[in-house]
Motif scaffolding. Structure first.
Motif, PDB file in Angstrom:
ATOM      1  N   TYR A 125       0.817  -1.217   0.000  1.00  0.00           N
ATOM      2  CA  TYR A 125       0.000   0.000   0.000  1.00  0.00           C
ATOM      3  C   TYR A 125       0.847   1.263   0.000  1.00  0.00           C
ATOM      4  CZ  TYR A 125       0.643  -0.716   5.075  1.00  0.00           C
ATOM      5  OH  TYR A 125       1.162  -0.954   6.324  1.00  0.00           O
ATOM      6  N   ASN A 126       2.176   1.102  -0.019  1.00  0.00           N
ATOM      7  CA  ASN A 126       3.061   2.252  -0.159  1.00  0.00           C
ATOM      8  C   ASN A 126       3.583   2.409  -1.589  1.00  0.00           C
ATOM      9  OD1 ASN A 126       2.883   3.226   2.442  1.00  0.00           O
ATOM     10  ND2 ASN A 126       4.676   2.107   3.186  1.00  0.00           N
ATOM     11  N   PHE A 127       2.978   1.660  -2.519  1.00  0.00           N
ATOM     12  CA  PHE A 127       3.363   1.789  -3.921  1.00  0.00           C
ATOM     13  C   PHE A 127       2.433   2.762  -4.641  1.00  0.00           C
ATOM     14  CE2 PHE A 127       5.826  -1.910  -3.032  1.00  0.00           C
ATOM     15  CZ  PHE A 127       6.796  -1.998  -4.019  1.00  0.00           C
ATOM     16  N   GLY A 128       3.016   3.535  -5.551  1.00  0.00           N
ATOM     17  CA  GLY A 128       2.228   4.417  -6.402  1.00  0.00           C
ATOM     18  C   GLY A 128       2.031   3.806  -7.772  1.00  0.00           C
ATOM     19  N   GLN A 129       2.070   4.654  -8.792  1.00  0.00           N
ATOM     20  CA  GLN A 129       1.850   4.200 -10.163  1.00  0.00           C
ATOM     21  C   GLN A 129       2.987   3.291 -10.633  1.00  0.00           C
ATOM     22  OE1 GLN A 129       0.338   7.830 -12.610  1.00  0.00           O
ATOM     23  NE2 GLN A 129       1.516   8.658 -10.913  1.00  0.00           N
ATOM     24  N   THR A 130       2.625   2.220 -11.313  1.00  0.00           N
ATOM     25  CA  THR A 130       3.612   1.345 -11.939  1.00  0.00           C
ATOM     26  C   THR A 130       3.979   1.918 -13.305  1.00  0.00           C
ATOM     27  OG1 THR A 130       2.767  -0.602 -10.791  1.00  0.00           O
ATOM     28  CG2 THR A 130       4.001  -0.990 -12.830  1.00  0.00           C
ATOM     29  N   VAL A 131       5.246   1.812 -13.672  1.00  0.00           N
ATOM     30  CA  VAL A 131       5.691   2.324 -14.967  1.00  0.00           C
ATOM     31  C   VAL A 131       6.405   1.228 -15.743  1.00  0.00           C
ATOM     32  CG1 VAL A 131       5.941   4.658 -14.048  1.00  0.00           C
ATOM     33  CG2 VAL A 131       7.944   3.163 -14.136  1.00  0.00           C
ATOM     34  N   SER A 132       6.444   1.393 -17.054  1.00  0.00           N
ATOM     35  CA  SER A 132       7.192   0.495 -17.929  1.00  0.00           C
ATOM     36  C   SER A 132       8.380   1.250 -18.505  1.00  0.00           C
ATOM     37  CB  SER A 132       6.318  -0.012 -19.069  1.00  0.00           C
ATOM     38  OG  SER A 132       5.245  -0.790 -18.577  1.00  0.00           O
ATOM     39  N   GLU A 151       5.835  12.017  -9.766  1.00  0.00           N
ATOM     40  CA  GLU A 151       4.582  12.111  -9.017  1.00  0.00           C
ATOM     41  C   GLU A 151       4.593  11.172  -7.815  1.00  0.00           C
ATOM     42  OE1 GLU A 151       1.745  11.222 -12.031  1.00  0.00           O
ATOM     43  OE2 GLU A 151       2.012  13.135 -13.065  1.00  0.00           O
ATOM     44  N   ASN A 152       5.057   9.954  -8.024  1.00  0.00           N
ATOM     45  CA  ASN A 152       5.145   9.013  -6.908  1.00  0.00           C
ATOM     46  C   ASN A 152       6.100   9.516  -5.825  1.00  0.00           C
ATOM     47  OD1 ASN A 152       3.392   7.228  -8.146  1.00  0.00           O
ATOM     48  ND2 ASN A 152       4.990   5.863  -8.901  1.00  0.00           N
ATOM     49  N   MET A 153       7.265   9.986  -6.247  1.00  0.00           N
ATOM     50  CA  MET A 153       8.249  10.459  -5.281  1.00  0.00           C
ATOM     51  C   MET A 153       7.725  11.658  -4.510  1.00  0.00           C
ATOM     52  SD  MET A 153      10.852   8.411  -5.444  1.00  0.00           S
ATOM     53  CE  MET A 153      12.404   9.156  -4.925  1.00  0.00           C
TER      54      MET A 153
END
Length: 296
Positions: A125-132, A151-153
């Motif tokens: 639950y501390n993860f934001g958007q996943t990127v490729s 944005e995640n940072m």
């Protein structure tokens, strides 16, 4: 019925009981083989499942889906997907096509890197958007992933970075000439991923990431911890600079993923992951001094 069945992360035995029952009831079974790969060959799947399997490449799934859907309203057809069925938008598209044709669909879920990444000790639950992250070329270096990382940072959240794979890809020349000649498979390494990420940081110069003070965790073959040697899950963590300096063999065999650690780092996450650190002292020092974790 069209069944879309998740196979899990590692080998033929990761399928669920419900998924295996669906496969055995199906008159045709397809294996989607380009958004990800299993670590065993098609023949092992066929032996374990007791069914002949047709490998469905990108062209079949994206432009010839009618072959997969043919008579699925009259008989059971299974599409096997590495990980979880909804790990790629391609599989959502085929569900929509089936619905529009009046074909009933049943999705059977399984583990994927999206939840198995928790093996590194970071809380989901501390993860934001996943990127490729795709392979760069001399003329194409897409950097939209950087905006999502920023944005995640900014929210203190971790970022899961999915590294590119190239399976049954054509060169630009062969594609232009219409020649069905395919390049050898390629899998992005951790070293290349870190290099590309830092290259974009250097070009953008927004100080989102720092080689010496941004922590990251490299993962390979997640979920494959029952074997020995190269078949084992492997986790390595450190600063981006430390990861870039490690020899390729230290990260294990593909497939690889990378996590960029966010500032909302909990001390238990630090303690859990330090077992995999290149240097425990540096891992703990950066976590304390840069990330503000209260460590004993």
């Amino acid at each position: 019925m069209l069944y879309i069945i998740g196979l899990g992360l590692c080998d033929e035995k990761d399928i669920t009981v419900r998924g295996l029952e669906a496969v055995k009831s199906s008159s045709r079974v397809y294996l989607e083989a380009y958004t990800s790969i299993l670590l065993v060959n098609k023949e092992r799947l066929e032996t374990f499942y007791g069914k002949e399997i047709v490998v469905a490449d990108r062209d079949m799934v994206e432009t010839q889906a009618e072959e997969i859907l043919h008579e699925a309203d009259k008989q059971d057809v299974s599409l096997l997907v590495v990980g979880d069925p909804f790990g790629a938008t391609t599989h959502i598209d085929i569900v929509l096509r089936a619905r529009s044709s009046g074909i009933p669909v049943r999705v059977i879920h399984n583990a994927s890197i999206m939840n198995a990444v928790g093996a590194c000790g970071l809380q989901l639950y501390n993860f934001g958007q996943t990127v490729s992250l795709v392979f760069f070329t001399d003329t194409w270096k897409p950097d939209s992933f950087y905006d999502r990382v920023r944005e995640n940072m900014g929210l203190g959240l971790h970022t899961l970075v999915l590294l590119d794979i190239k399976v049954k890809e054509q060169s630009e020349e062969n594609l232009a000439r219409g020649r069905k000649i395919y390049e050898p498979p390629r899998y992005m390494s951790i070293s290349q991923a870190v290099s590309q990420i830092l290259e974009i940081e250097s070009l953008r110069a927004e100080n989102v990431l720092s080689p010496k003070t941004t922590l990251a965790i490299a993962l390979s073959r997640v979920g494959c911890d029952a074997g020995t040697g190269d078949t084992q899950q492997r986790i390595v963590c450190g600063t981006l600079e430390q990861l870039s300096e490690q020899p390729p063999e230290s990260f294990g065999e593909p497939l690889h993923s990378l996590v960029i650690v966010g500032k909302r780092l909990h001390h238990l996450e630090v303690v859990y992951a330090e077992e995999y650190a290149v240097c425990r002292e540096t891992w703990r020092r950066v976590a304390a001094e840069v990330y503000g974790c209260a460590l004993d």
